[in-house]
Design a protein around this motif. Structure first.
Motif, mmCIF file in Angstrom:
data_model
loop_
_atom_site.group_PDB
_atom_site.id
_atom_site.type_symbol
_atom_site.label_atom_id
_atom_site.label_comp_id
_atom_site.label_asym_id
_atom_site.label_seq_id
_atom_site.Cartn_x
_atom_site.Cartn_y
_atom_site.Cartn_z
ATOM 1 N N SER A 396 0.862 -1.174 0.000
ATOM 2 C CA SER A 396 0.000 0.000 0.000
ATOM 3 C C SER A 396 0.902 1.228 0.000
ATOM 4 O O SER A 396 1.894 1.269 0.730
ATOM 5 N N ARG A 465 -7.923 4.876 3.388
ATOM 6 C CA ARG A 465 -7.800 3.908 2.289
ATOM 7 C C ARG A 465 -6.744 2.845 2.630
ATOM 8 O O ARG A 465 -6.971 1.641 2.442
ATOM 9 N N MET A 466 -5.593 3.277 3.153
ATOM 10 C CA MET A 466 -4.518 2.336 3.479
ATOM 11 C C MET A 466 -4.934 1.379 4.601
ATOM 12 O O MET A 466 -4.624 0.189 4.557
ATOM 13 N N ILE A 469 -7.155 -1.327 3.135
ATOM 14 C CA ILE A 469 -6.476 -2.290 2.252
ATOM 15 C C ILE A 469 -5.785 -3.402 3.056
ATOM 16 O O ILE A 469 -5.666 -4.537 2.583
ATOM 17 N N ALA A 471 -2.640 -3.972 3.903
ATOM 18 C CA ALA A 471 -1.414 -4.512 3.293
ATOM 19 C C ALA A 471 -0.381 -4.825 4.369
ATOM 20 O O ALA A 471 -0.414 -4.260 5.473
#
Length: 552
Positions: A396, A465-466, A469, A471
């Motif tokens: 990410s 958003r991160m 996700i 990641a």
């Protein structure tokens, strides 16, 4: 309005703010503020975004008038302000610009030079008067002192007689900083003085201010800087300004402790007092062991139990979970190189990144670090070399320039974040709002259009958003840009606790020092790669010798 107080025989305070109110339309920014700033103290002015930090500094400087009230400078004292207009002195040389920081000295020098240029016997008496004034102000050493100040700030003598209009933006910032510091002003007012400075120059400025014997009033988002120079924190909250003894870390940790105690209804008052006393004892012991300048260690003698109060600040809940744990192989980079318009940014970059590595990537040229991330994310092609991500990794990326993510004016924040969900269940509005809420976008705030956001709001959206996700590898290019101190502190704490791997670039010293366990420096002649903390890297003599060679 800045006024003097000749009718007062003796003022205990260098600068006094009396009944100050500021109102814009119906919005009250300051309400009957009464406060004082004392000689020998450095005040770090903090407050939520929009609280009025920069407005307050402009009022102190006399650049804008308050709605009512006044600012009183002790008679005979001089205030110096870090100028924010980078083009104001374009017609002057660099050295002349610095000397203009002491207006009285510069006016005497200018008049004296003009009279010498048109000398006759009528001028002799006036020249004699001016020479006496000039000598009293140590004017004959002014040019050499201004030159030394410039050299300390990384501007070599080759540029001292260059016109300001010919200096690049980042160099102008340093000249204006030298101008503010020049001539030992009694009150020094600075808004974000560390912007556009490298770590070495910030370190010099920290040492200079930590040993400064007059009054300093500063706004900064750099916590390491605030901790190094501040004896007091001046908190703008609910239209008032309150001074607290101690540096930023003391204010933050003590206000957090006080907030926790407020919520502990069952704990006895004497237990809470003992806990606070123990906190002060531990904090004081840490400061005594630190490398801080001796003059700033006196702040620990002023730490006051009664001053500790819970803060009304809201801190975002930044929590990076990982969907799956990565294996041992994270990233393999071989012989990577990049250039722009024929200028080499970096070359011969080899990197084997292992599980749990948190790598601060930095360079004297910010284009190099950005190019490195853009290549790793497939947005730019390397001149040569290869890279391979481990098969168990998910990445990410928080780019330095996020503008391409916010172009669709039809999307509100809920719909904007929905674009990045992985499953149909995640499209649920309550689920999406949960991530926005963690970044303090609640209620109507979450229905804002994504194209009307401030820089800080955009970064907070990118962090939502991160988080969504999940990641196991994070890449962050200048992640603290545009964020307020609350967001930076929460972000910093979350990365310290993150279970995955991180590649990040930052101008925030505290961020680099507390998150990274490895340093990767990209230079035009190769790479320096060390498993050490950021402070260890900057202080290592062999590394510093190598750095000089690499940038030659």
């Amino acid at each position: 309005m800045l006024t003097f107080a000749p009718n007062l025989i003796k003022l205990l305070f260098m600068l006094t703010v009396s009944n100050l109110s500021v109102q814009f339309g119906k919005r009250i920014l300051f309400d009957e503020v009464n406060t004082t700033f004392t000689q020998g103290n450095c005040y770090g002015v903090i407050g939520a975004n929009g609280a009025g930090k920069s407005t307050f500094l402009k009022i102190l400087a006399g650049d804008i008038d308050p709605t009512s009230g006044r600012v009183i400078l002790e008679p005979g004292k001089r205030m110096s302000v870090l100028n924010q207009n980078h083009n104001m002195f374009d017609e002057h040389t660099v050295l002349e610009t610095v000397m203009m920081g002491n207006k009285v000295l510069y006016a005497v020098k200018t008049e004296m030079d003009a009279l010498y240029a048109d000398y006759d016997d009528k001028n002799a008496d006036r020249i004699g008067e001016l020479q006496v004034q000039f000598e009293e102000m140590n004017g004959w050493n002014a040019e050499s002192e201004a030159g030394a100040m410039l050299s300390n700030l990384g501007i070599s003598p080759d540029f001292h007689y260059t016109l300001m209009s010919e200096m690049e933006g980042k160099m102008k910032v340093r000249v204006l900083l030298a101008q503010a510091l020049f001539g030992n002003p009694d009150v020094l007012v600075m808004d974000e003085p560390t912007n556009d400075l490298d770590f070495e120059t910030i370190s010099w400025l920290e040492n200079f201010l930590a040993n400064y014997e007059n009054t300093v009033i500063v706004v900064s988002h750099d916590r390491h800087f605030l901790d190094s120079v501040c004896t007091h924190i001046s908190d703008i909250d609910f239209g008032k300004i309150n001074h607290y003894s101690g540096n930023y870390t003391f204010w933050y940790e003590s206000s957090q402790l006080a907030a926790r105690q407020k919520a502990q209804q069952n704990k006895k008052a004497e237990e809470k007092k003992a806990e606070l006393e123990e906190f002060i004892r531990r904090f004081s012991a840490n400061v005594a062991k630190s490398k801080q300048a001796t003059s700033r260690k006196k702040m620990i003698e002023k730490l006051n139990l009664d001053e500790i109060k819970p803060s009304s600040r809201r801190y975002p809940a930044i929590i990076f979970d990982v969907e799956r744990e990565a294996g041992d192989q994270i990233l393999h980079v071989q012989n990577l190189a990049a250039s722009v318009d024929g200028e080499v940014l970096f070359k011969n970059v080899d990197l084997n990144m292992a599980k749990g590595d948190k790598v601060v990537v930095f360079s004297k040229d910010s284009r190099a670090t950005t190019a490195f991330y853009e290549i790793l994310n497939g947005n730019m092609t390397a001149d040569e070399g290869t890279f391979d991500w481990g098969i168990t990794t998910t990445q990410s990326y928080l780019p330095n320039d996020n503008s391409s993510f916010f172009t669709d004016g039809s999307l509100n924040l809920v719909d904007w974040l929905r674009q990045f969900v992985k499953t149909e269940e995640e499209r649920d509005e309550v689920y999406v709002r949960g991530f926005l809420g963690k970044m303090i976008f609640s209620g109507e705030e979450a229905l804002k259009k994504c194209t009307v956001l401030s820089g800080g709001e955009k970064v907070r959206c990118m962090l939502s958003r991160m988080m969504m996700i999940r990641a196991n590898v994070l890449m962050l290019d200048e992640p603290t840009n545009h964020l307020d101190l609350e967001s930076i502190t929460a972000f910093n704490n979350s990365l310290k606790n993150f279970k995955g791997s991180v590649l990040f670039t930052t101008h925030d010293h505290e961020f680099a020092q507390t998150v990274a366990n490895r340093v990767l420096e990209l230079t035009p002649n190769g790479v320096i790669d060390r498993y050490m903390t950021f402070d260890e890297y900057l202080e290592d003599e062999k590394v510093q010798e190598l750095r000089k060679k690499m940038y030659n």
